[in-house]
Design a protein around this motif. Structure first.
Motif, PDB file in Angstrom:
ATOM      1  N   LYS A  10       2.291  17.166  -9.840  1.00 40.04           N
ATOM      2  CA  LYS A  10       3.686  17.588  -9.420  1.00 40.04           C
ATOM      3  C   LYS A  10       3.968  18.845  -9.646  1.00 40.04           C
ATOM      4  CE  LYS A  10       5.573  13.080  -9.714  1.00 40.04           C
ATOM      5  NZ  LYS A  10       6.955  12.113  -9.711  1.00 40.04           N
ATOM      6  N   ARG A  11       5.046  19.326  -8.996  1.00 39.80           N
ATOM      7  CA  ARG A  11       5.694  20.672  -9.326  1.00 39.80           C
ATOM      8  C   ARG A  11       6.891  20.600  -8.690  1.00 39.80           C
ATOM      9  NH1 ARG A  11       3.120  26.358  -7.982  1.00 39.80           N
ATOM     10  NH2 ARG A  11       3.460  27.014  -9.988  1.00 39.80           N
ATOM     11  N   ASN A  12       7.759  20.929  -9.880  1.00 41.19           N
ATOM     12  CA  ASN A  12       9.381  20.830  -9.493  1.00 41.19           C
ATOM     13  C   ASN A  12       9.744  19.544  -9.088  1.00 41.19           C
ATOM     14  OD1 ASN A  12       9.389  23.699  -9.868  1.00 41.19           O
ATOM     15  ND2 ASN A  12       9.324  24.273  -8.028  1.00 41.19           N
ATOM     16  N   ALA A  13       9.336  18.563  -9.870  1.00 49.64           N
ATOM     17  CA  ALA A  13       9.580  17.006  -9.385  1.00 49.64           C
ATOM     18  C   ALA A  13       9.314  16.635  -8.192  1.00 49.64           C
ATOM     19  CB  ALA A  13      11.143  16.791  -9.839  1.00 49.64           C
ATOM     20  N   ARG A  14       8.252  17.281  -7.133  1.00 49.61           N
ATOM     21  CA  ARG A  14       8.003  16.978  -6.082  1.00 49.61           C
ATOM     22  C   ARG A  14       6.338  16.720  -6.147  1.00 49.61           C
ATOM     23  NH1 ARG A  14      10.752  22.016  -3.122  1.00 49.61           N
ATOM     24  NH2 ARG A  14      12.629  21.098  -3.076  1.00 49.61           N
ATOM     25  N   THR A  15       5.744  15.615  -5.619  1.00 51.34           N
ATOM     26  CA  THR A  15       4.441  15.179  -5.412  1.00 51.34           C
ATOM     27  C   THR A  15       3.843  16.032  -4.504  1.00 51.34           C
ATOM     28  OG1 THR A  15       5.128  12.767  -5.899  1.00 51.34           O
ATOM     29  CG2 THR A  15       2.759  13.522  -4.864  1.00 51.34           C
ATOM     30  N   ARG A  16       2.573  16.790  -5.304  1.00 50.45           N
ATOM     31  CA  ARG A  16       1.747  17.697  -4.527  1.00 50.45           C
ATOM     32  C   ARG A  16       0.703  16.833  -3.761  1.00 50.45           C
ATOM     33  NH1 ARG A  16       1.899  23.024  -5.422  1.00 50.45           N
ATOM     34  NH2 ARG A  16      -0.515  23.266  -5.180  1.00 50.45           N
ATOM     35  N   TRP A  17       0.187  17.018  -2.602  1.00 44.81           N
ATOM     36  CA  TRP A  17      -0.915  16.537  -1.865  1.00 44.81           C
ATOM     37  C   TRP A  17      -1.808  17.399  -1.561  1.00 44.81           C
ATOM     38  CZ3 TRP A  17      -0.713  11.207  -1.433  1.00 44.81           C
ATOM     39  CH2 TRP A  17       0.534  10.742  -1.735  1.00 44.81           C
ATOM     40  N   ARG A  18      -3.319  17.272  -1.534  1.00 54.22           N
ATOM     41  CA  ARG A  18      -4.412  17.644  -1.450  1.00 54.22           C
ATOM     42  C   ARG A  18      -5.226  17.260  -0.348  1.00 54.22           C
ATOM     43  NH1 ARG A  18      -6.202  22.463  -2.251  1.00 54.22           N
ATOM     44  NH2 ARG A  18      -4.923  22.824  -4.088  1.00 54.22           N
ATOM     45  N   CYS A  19      -5.800  17.800   0.559  1.00 56.26           N
ATOM     46  CA  CYS A  19      -6.697  17.073   1.786  1.00 56.26           C
ATOM     47  C   CYS A  19      -8.077  16.786   1.033  1.00 56.26           C
ATOM     48  CB  CYS A  19      -6.977  17.941   2.730  1.00 56.26           C
ATOM     49  SG  CYS A  19      -8.052  17.308   3.888  1.00 56.26           S
ATOM     50  N   LYS A  20      -8.447  15.569   1.351  1.00 54.92           N
ATOM     51  CA  LYS A  20      -9.729  14.958   0.619  1.00 54.92           C
ATOM     52  C   LYS A  20     -10.947  15.801   1.292  1.00 54.92           C
ATOM     53  CE  LYS A  20      -8.656  10.554  -1.016  1.00 54.92           C
ATOM     54  NZ  LYS A  20      -9.041   9.053  -0.752  1.00 54.92           N
ATOM     55  N   ASN A  21     -11.003  16.262   2.371  1.00 54.13           N
ATOM     56  CA  ASN A  21     -11.974  16.699   3.307  1.00 54.13           C
ATOM     57  C   ASN A  21     -12.384  18.279   2.569  1.00 54.13           C
ATOM     58  OD1 ASN A  21     -13.750  18.087   4.732  1.00 54.13           O
ATOM     59  ND2 ASN A  21     -12.302  17.800   6.606  1.00 54.13           N
ATOM     60  N   ALA A  22     -13.630  18.123   1.863  1.00 52.84           N
ATOM     61  CA  ALA A  22     -13.991  19.372   1.042  1.00 52.84           C
ATOM     62  C   ALA A  22     -13.992  20.657   1.741  1.00 52.84           C
ATOM     63  CB  ALA A  22     -15.448  19.133   0.589  1.00 52.84           C
ATOM     64  N   THR A  23     -14.109  20.803   3.157  1.00 55.88           N
ATOM     65  CA  THR A  23     -13.960  22.120   3.718  1.00 55.88           C
ATOM     66  C   THR A  23     -12.604  22.409   4.120  1.00 55.88           C
ATOM     67  OG1 THR A  23     -14.129  20.811   5.994  1.00 55.88           O
ATOM     68  CG2 THR A  23     -16.280  21.673   4.754  1.00 55.88           C
ATOM     69  N   PRO A  44       0.972  -1.328  -0.028  1.00 60.04           N
ATOM     70  CA  PRO A  44       0.092   0.102   0.370  1.00 60.04           C
ATOM     71  C   PRO A  44       0.816   1.193  -0.083  1.00 60.04           C
ATOM     72  CG  PRO A  44       0.093  -1.053   2.257  1.00 60.04           C
ATOM     73  CD  PRO A  44       0.704  -1.824   1.304  1.00 60.04           C
ATOM     74  N   GLU A  45       0.348   2.291  -0.712  1.00 63.12           N
ATOM     75  CA  GLU A  45       1.057   3.652  -0.826  1.00 63.12           C
ATOM     76  C   GLU A  45       0.967   4.244   0.643  1.00 63.12           C
ATOM     77  OE1 GLU A  45       1.218   7.386  -3.476  1.00 63.12           O
ATOM     78  OE2 GLU A  45      -0.325   6.217  -3.714  1.00 63.12           O
ATOM     79  N   ILE A  46       1.963   5.020   1.112  1.00 68.40           N
ATOM     80  CA  ILE A  46       1.746   5.709   2.398  1.00 68.40           C
ATOM     81  C   ILE A  46       1.326   7.044   2.042  1.00 68.40           C
ATOM     82  CG2 ILE A  46       3.234   6.723   4.074  1.00 68.40           C
ATOM     83  CD1 ILE A  46       4.980   4.133   3.835  1.00 68.40           C
ATOM     84  N   ARG A  47       0.344   7.585   2.606  1.00 66.50           N
ATOM     85  CA  ARG A  47      -0.225   8.865   2.283  1.00 66.50           C
ATOM     86  C   ARG A  47       0.038   9.685   3.526  1.00 66.50           C
ATOM     87  NH1 ARG A  47      -3.556   9.235  -2.118  1.00 66.50           N
ATOM     88  NH2 ARG A  47      -3.995   7.046  -3.210  1.00 66.50           N
ATOM     89  N   PRO A  48       0.413  11.212   3.258  1.00 66.68           N
ATOM     90  CA  PRO A  48       0.387  11.913   4.395  1.00 66.68           C
ATOM     91  C   PRO A  48      -1.051  12.306   4.925  1.00 66.68           C
ATOM     92  CG  PRO A  48       1.023  13.204   2.388  1.00 66.68           C
ATOM     93  CD  PRO A  48       0.926  11.743   1.931  1.00 66.68           C
ATOM     94  N   GLN A  49      -0.890  12.658   6.190  1.00 62.55           N
ATOM     95  CA  GLN A  49      -2.219  13.097   6.618  1.00 62.55           C
ATOM     96  C   GLN A  49      -2.119  14.674   6.628  1.00 62.55           C
ATOM     97  OE1 GLN A  49      -2.184  11.768  10.853  1.00 62.55           O
ATOM     98  NE2 GLN A  49      -3.539  10.107  10.229  1.00 62.55           N
ATOM     99  N   CYS A  50      -3.455  15.067   6.652  1.00 69.54           N
ATOM    100  CA  CYS A  50      -3.524  16.759   6.297  1.00 69.54           C
ATOM    101  C   CYS A  50      -3.109  17.405   7.795  1.00 69.54           C
ATOM    102  CB  CYS A  50      -4.921  16.925   6.370  1.00 69.54           C
ATOM    103  SG  CYS A  50      -5.274  18.638   6.285  1.00 69.54           S
ATOM    104  N   PRO A  51      -2.260  18.345   7.904  1.00 76.72           N
ATOM    105  CA  PRO A  51      -1.695  18.978   8.892  1.00 76.72           C
ATOM    106  C   PRO A  51      -2.531  19.648   9.520  1.00 76.72           C
ATOM    107  CG  PRO A  51      -0.891  20.023   6.848  1.00 76.72           C
ATOM    108  CD  PRO A  51      -1.408  18.983   6.313  1.00 76.72           C
ATOM    109  N   LEU A  52      -3.796  20.135   9.237  1.00 77.46           N
ATOM    110  CA  LEU A  52      -4.728  21.023   9.542  1.00 77.46           C
ATOM    111  C   LEU A  52      -5.817  20.103  10.267  1.00 77.46           C
ATOM    112  CD1 LEU A  52      -5.532  23.897   9.936  1.00 77.46           C
ATOM    113  CD2 LEU A  52      -6.712  23.821   7.862  1.00 77.46           C
ATOM    114  N   CYS A  53      -6.310  19.346   9.535  1.00 79.11           N
ATOM    115  CA  CYS A  53      -7.519  18.387  10.289  1.00 79.11           C
ATOM    116  C   CYS A  53      -7.195  16.935  10.192  1.00 79.11           C
ATOM    117  CB  CYS A  53      -8.882  18.511   9.175  1.00 79.11           C
ATOM    118  SG  CYS A  53      -8.708  17.473   7.755  1.00 79.11           S
TER     119      CYS A  53
END
Length: 95
Positions: free
Chosen positions: A20-33, A2-11
């Motif tokens: 990706k941007r500048n060869a780094r993976t970008r992550w977005r929180c799945k929580n709509a709010t 399984p892929e290790i996904r980071p947790q949202c630092p806020l929620c």
């Protein structure tokens, strides 16, 4: 595996890949709010990159100005990158 996904630092919710941007993976929180976005960093790769240039400088392959030009930073920044590397002890194996 399984892929290790980071947790949202806020929620503390699950995050999804967001390109990706500048060869780094970008992550977005799945929580709509929440919707927090962040990039992952690899300090091990950065340290390896700095050590490679440090080794080339110490062994006389590149002067400090050439290291700065190849790394695309100023010479002062290269000195700052190299400062902790001078403290590495070289093993002394007596014959």
């Amino acid at each position: 595996m399984p892929e290790i996904r980071p947790q949202c630092p806020l929620c503390a919710g699950e995050m999804k890949k967001n390109g990706k941007r500048n060869a780094r993976t970008r992550w977005r929180c799945k929580n709509a709010t929440c919707g927090v976005s962040e990039q992952t960093y690899r300090p091990d790769i950065t340290a390896k990159h700095h050590f490679t240039y440090f080794h080339n400088h110490v062994t006389g392959i590149y002067p400090i100005t050439e290291c700065a030009r190849l790394m695309k930073v100023s010479t002062r920044t290269v000195y700052r990158y190299f400062e902790p590397l001078w403290l590495i002890e070289i093993p002394n194996n007596p014959d």
